[in-house]
Motif scaffolding. Structure first.
Motif, PDB file in Angstrom:
ATOM      1  N   GLY A 178       0.452  -0.883  -2.909  1.00  0.00           N
ATOM      2  CA  GLY A 178       0.530   0.577  -2.839  1.00  0.00           C
ATOM      3  C   GLY A 178       0.810   1.196  -4.200  1.00  0.00           C
ATOM      4  O   GLY A 178       1.023   0.506  -5.198  1.00  0.00           O
ATOM      5  N   GLN A 179       0.835   2.519  -4.188  1.00  0.00           N
ATOM      6  CA  GLN A 179       1.062   3.256  -5.436  1.00  0.00           C
ATOM      7  C   GLN A 179       2.545   3.270  -5.780  1.00  0.00           C
ATOM      8  O   GLN A 179       3.373   3.612  -4.933  1.00  0.00           O
ATOM      9  CB  GLN A 179       0.529   4.681  -5.286  1.00  0.00           C
ATOM     10  CG  GLN A 179      -0.978   4.733  -5.121  1.00  0.00           C
ATOM     11  CD  GLN A 179      -1.450   6.000  -4.440  1.00  0.00           C
ATOM     12  OE1 GLN A 179      -0.787   7.027  -4.517  1.00  0.00           O
ATOM     13  NE2 GLN A 179      -2.585   5.917  -3.781  1.00  0.00           N
ATOM     14  N   ASP A 180       2.870   2.852  -6.975  1.00  0.00           N
ATOM     15  CA  ASP A 180       4.235   2.941  -7.515  1.00  0.00           C
ATOM     16  C   ASP A 180       5.254   2.072  -6.774  1.00  0.00           C
ATOM     17  O   ASP A 180       6.456   2.327  -6.859  1.00  0.00           O
ATOM     18  CB  ASP A 180       4.727   4.408  -7.509  1.00  0.00           C
ATOM     19  CG  ASP A 180       3.760   5.335  -8.208  1.00  0.00           C
ATOM     20  OD1 ASP A 180       3.474   5.086  -9.393  1.00  0.00           O
ATOM     21  OD2 ASP A 180       3.261   6.280  -7.564  1.00  0.00           O
TER      22      ASP A 180
ATOM     23  N   ALA B 276       7.843   5.783  -4.239  1.00  0.00           N
ATOM     24  CA  ALA B 276       8.214   7.194  -4.337  1.00  0.00           C
ATOM     25  C   ALA B 276       9.497   7.473  -3.558  1.00  0.00           C
ATOM     26  O   ALA B 276      10.277   8.343  -3.918  1.00  0.00           O
ATOM     27  CB  ALA B 276       7.070   8.063  -3.804  1.00  0.00           C
ATOM     28  N   PHE B 277       9.700   6.739  -2.460  1.00  0.00           N
ATOM     29  CA  PHE B 277      10.921   6.916  -1.661  1.00  0.00           C
ATOM     30  C   PHE B 277      11.887   5.733  -1.798  1.00  0.00           C
ATOM     31  O   PHE B 277      12.874   5.654  -1.076  1.00  0.00           O
ATOM     32  CB  PHE B 277      10.562   7.120  -0.183  1.00  0.00           C
ATOM     33  CG  PHE B 277       9.821   8.399   0.056  1.00  0.00           C
ATOM     34  CD1 PHE B 277      10.487   9.605   0.096  1.00  0.00           C
ATOM     35  CD2 PHE B 277       8.447   8.393   0.205  1.00  0.00           C
ATOM     36  CE1 PHE B 277       9.813  10.794   0.299  1.00  0.00           C
ATOM     37  CE2 PHE B 277       7.755   9.575   0.399  1.00  0.00           C
ATOM     38  CZ  PHE B 277       8.435  10.785   0.450  1.00  0.00           C
TER      39      PHE B 277
ATOM     40  N   VAL C 137       4.401  -7.783  -4.938  1.00  0.00           N
ATOM     41  CA  VAL C 137       4.556  -6.340  -4.731  1.00  0.00           C
ATOM     42  C   VAL C 137       3.718  -5.687  -5.823  1.00  0.00           C
ATOM     43  O   VAL C 137       4.094  -5.674  -6.992  1.00  0.00           O
ATOM     44  CB  VAL C 137       6.033  -5.905  -4.824  1.00  0.00           C
ATOM     45  CG1 VAL C 137       6.168  -4.416  -4.532  1.00  0.00           C
ATOM     46  CG2 VAL C 137       6.889  -6.725  -3.861  1.00  0.00           C
ATOM     47  N   LEU C 138       2.539  -5.197  -5.440  1.00  0.00           N
ATOM     48  CA  LEU C 138       1.532  -4.845  -6.436  1.00  0.00           C
ATOM     49  C   LEU C 138       1.252  -3.349  -6.458  1.00  0.00           C
ATOM     50  O   LEU C 138       0.931  -2.750  -5.432  1.00  0.00           O
ATOM     51  CB  LEU C 138       0.225  -5.598  -6.138  1.00  0.00           C
ATOM     52  CG  LEU C 138       0.322  -7.130  -6.093  1.00  0.00           C
ATOM     53  CD1 LEU C 138      -1.006  -7.739  -5.653  1.00  0.00           C
ATOM     54  CD2 LEU C 138       0.738  -7.685  -7.445  1.00  0.00           C
ATOM     55  N   ASN C 139       1.357  -2.777  -7.655  1.00  0.00           N
ATOM     56  CA  ASN C 139       0.949  -1.385  -7.838  1.00  0.00           C
ATOM     57  C   ASN C 139      -0.570  -1.274  -7.766  1.00  0.00           C
ATOM     58  O   ASN C 139      -1.281  -2.163  -8.234  1.00  0.00           O
ATOM     59  CB  ASN C 139       1.392  -0.891  -9.213  1.00  0.00           C
ATOM     60  CG  ASN C 139       2.815  -0.366  -9.199  1.00  0.00           C
ATOM     61  OD1 ASN C 139       3.404  -0.126  -8.153  1.00  0.00           O
ATOM     62  ND2 ASN C 139       3.383  -0.189 -10.386  1.00  0.00           N
TER      63      ASN C 139
END
Lengths: 344, 322
Positions: B27-29, B37-38, B52-54
């Motif tokens: 996912g993103q970030d 993001a959260f 855990v891949l950006n």
């Protein structure tokens, strides 16, 4: 890096492809042509429900797409890739089963014609939305790497029409970001259904996009089998060896309608005179005969053998039972206890 | 020790990464020190290197890649930054993941996490609840946990399912809900839970609206009216049996959902109860949803747009008066 292969007949491309390889590829092209002519004829005779989509004029490119793949590789074929599918291990019988509605085909009547996959031979089942299969190939390759596999490559095809979707952009980019061994072969067959190039894209050459995505780009005359073998084979080899993703753009003309329901009357006659608008099967045959790699008798023998294979695949599928609605397992999920039941 | 709904989601993912080498987060970030993001993946990249891949801002390709990996035997968890952005990936989720098993007999075990629902000030594109769209299409499981315990166990269960699961986690609950500890027991996906028993009215709901319904039930109890609150937990499959059993006890039904009013989970429940349990009803079944407009930015508008304890109570009085 941008490479442009020369045309067969130029001495450079001949040296790279031994004539045994050339003939092997030609036989697959011939099989595809004879087989797809048969499918088109069955369609016209009302024997096939749904559409028939053939790759007439694209056999050289498509054969080269399948010929260099090995067990463990991934192929995501699209609608004009009968040659690639066959070359990489899908039997003709699976095609006729799918087109003719046998419940024994890989899609079991649940999906038809060119949507079929053949997982036993690493072939994914496409969805119709163009570009959607690119990230799926990326995911397969990413997972193989995570599992510690080595030496594999993934290849998918697209047309100049499909090159314009957002999914293609996202997919091409994520392949490069993930650094997976990926090859995209784009055939510019000059029409997205009926829409010509000038309403499809405005860049000078689609292959120029390669640089923007971090790919190595190559363009070829898609009617030139030797060039297709050399360049697509080379791209597969480069990706397999750890090179960046590869984009091959082939120039050719679709020598059929979008599907067999379409007479392609929108193709202007002058376009048919272009060098890349020729019939790659005829060109390949002429060159093989001219160079005495194949004699007329052997060619006749090939045609006879192929026609027999095709007829057998058609007849077998025609004898098989069709799916039956009342016997179908109407369950879209593998986890049966989680199926939602609506009372009726 | 206390643990929030958000921390439970993080802990579930840590558990999954620890226990199952097929699991990875995409996912993103989500990676690095940032951890989402959260912060639902905070610290996981360091603990589980390479898993855990950006990703680029490419929702369609994120899900497409997860589908390919799942077909190759992995168990990817895709984090959408906001549920709203999963609209970019609708094609991959609905047409590729949702059709894969039916068409090819190859399971597609992806889990897509959707940070869902409204929080004040988030506006039209960071507040949506998407469960109705995903439930409408075949081939997907859609869950919406309302408690810390369910957030934990249902995410672990989601990843174990051989089919695509849309996991709707509610952003409002991220910090508002706390539990003393991670749960030891679990109720399986597909089963609804009676979170408060009652005899006068059944409120059937899910996700953050469970807590609004509970507030209404508590308020009515002071006047001697006992509302039964059913937490669906999973929107698809929908536990019709538990809903019908509740309506059999109370004779009255009010469905509450935070998503838009046309169709959706509340309409589906009303349809099923009317079809299968018409004889159980003492009053016309009712439902309450958000308004049929985009979700507003300003807190004064937002709090009126979604159902709240006040509007649910007003609707409950109508149903009880019939």
């Amino acid at each position: 890096m941008l490479q442009t292969a020369k045309r067969a007949g130029d001495s450079a491309s001949h040296k790279a492809v031994p004539h045994e390889r050339y003939l092997e590829a030609f036989r697959w092209m011939l099989q595809t042509r004879i087989f797809e002519d048969k499918l088109a004829s069955l369609y016209r005779g009302g024997m096939i429900t749904g559409g028939v989509y053939i790759g007439r004029g694209q056999e050289a490119v498509s054969t080269a797409c399948g010929l260099f793949l090995q067990k463990g590789d991934v192929l995501a074929p699209l609608i004009r890739d009968q040659a690639a599918r066959a070359t990489f291990g899908e039997p003709l019988l699976n095609v006729t089963r799918t087109y003719l509605g046998s419940r024994q085909g890989s899609m079991r009547g649940r999906d038809g014609n060119i949507h079929r996959g053949y997982p036993e031979a690493g072939q994914l089942a496409m969805i119709s939305h163009l570009g959607a299969m690119i990230p799926v190939v990326v995911g397969k390759l990413l997972a193989k790497r995570m599992k510690g596999e080595e030496g594999f490559v993934g290849l998918t095809t697209i047309g100049e029409g499909g090159m314009q979707t957002g999914a293609t952009h996202e997919g091409m980019n994520i392949a490069a970001v993930e650094k997976v061994p990926f090859v995209l072969v784009a055939s510019n067959n000059h029409f997205a259904y009926s829409t010509p190039n000038d309403r499809e894209f405005a860049c000078a050459h689609l292959v120029d996009r390669a640089r923007g995505y971090g790919y190595e780009g190559h363009q070829i005359d898609g009617t030139d089998l030797a060039a297709c073998l050399e360049v697509i084979g080379g791209a597969v080899e480069r990706a397999r060896a750890g090179g960046p993703p590869q984009l091959v753009v082939a120039q050719l003309l679709r020598l059929a309608g979008h599907g067999e329901h379409d007479d392609a009357s929108y193709v202007p006659p002058e376009m048919k005179k272009e060098r890349w608008a020729q019939d790659c099967v005829a060109l390949t045959e002429q060159l093989a005969l001219k160079n005495n790699w194949l004699d007329a008798e052997a060619l006749k023998q090939w045609r006879t053998e192929i026609s027999a294979e095709v007829d057998k695949a058609v007849e077998t599928a025609q004898r098989e039972a069709a799916p039956v609605g009342s016997e179908e397992d109407w369950c879209a999920m593998s986890t049966r206890e989680l199926v939602d039941v609506v009372g009726e | 020790m206390s643990i929030t709904y958000l921390e439970a989601i993080r802990e579930a993912q840590a558990h999954l990464l620890r226990e199952d080498e097929r699991v990875f987060i995409y996912g993103q970030d989500v990676s690095g020190k940032f951890g989402g993001a959260f912060k639902a993946t905070k610290g996981l990249a360091a603990e589980f290197p390479g898993r855990v891949l950006n990703t680029p801002i490419s929702e369609d390709a994120m899900v497409g890649t997860a589908i390919g990996a799942a077909m190759e035997g992995m168990r990817p968890i895709v984090e959408m930054q906001f549920a709203d952005f999963s609209s970019v990936a609708l094609n991959q989720i609905l047409n590729n993941a949702g059709t894969q098993y039916w068409r090819t007999n190859i399971p597609c075990p992806i889990t897509v996490r959707l940070p869902s629902g409204g929080t004040k000030g988030s506006g039209p594109f960071h507040s949506q609840s998407m469960e109705a769209i995903y439930s409408h299409y075949p081939g997907l499981v859609v869950v919406a946990p309302a408690t810390v315990e369910d957030a934990y166990t249902m995410l672990i269960d989601a990843v174990a399912i051989d089919d695509p699961v849309i996991y709707c986690e509610h952003k409002y609950l991220y910090y508002h809900l706390k539990a003393d500890a991670l749960p030891k027991d679990r109720l399986p996906i597909g089963k609804a839970r009676i979170v408060r028993p009652g005899r006068d009215l059944s409120i059937v709901t899910y996700s953050a609206m469970v807590h609004e319904a509970l507030a209404v039930a508590k308020q009515f109890s002071a006047d001697g009216i006992e509302i039964e609150v059913v937490d669906l937990r999973s929107v698809k499959p929908l536990d019709t049996d538990t809903v019908l059993a509740s309506v059999a006890r109370t004779g009255r039904l009010l469905c509450v959902g935070e998503s838009f009013p046309w169709g959706g989970a509340t309409a589906e429940i009303v349809a099923r109860v009317a079809t299968e349990g018409f004889h159980l009803l003492d009053a016309a079944p009712a439902r309450i949803n958000a308004k049929d407009t985009p979700i507003p930015y300003h807190p004064n508008l937002w709090s009126e747009h979604r159902p709240n304890a006040k509007s649910i109570a007003a609707k409950a009085r109508q149903v009880l008066a019939e």
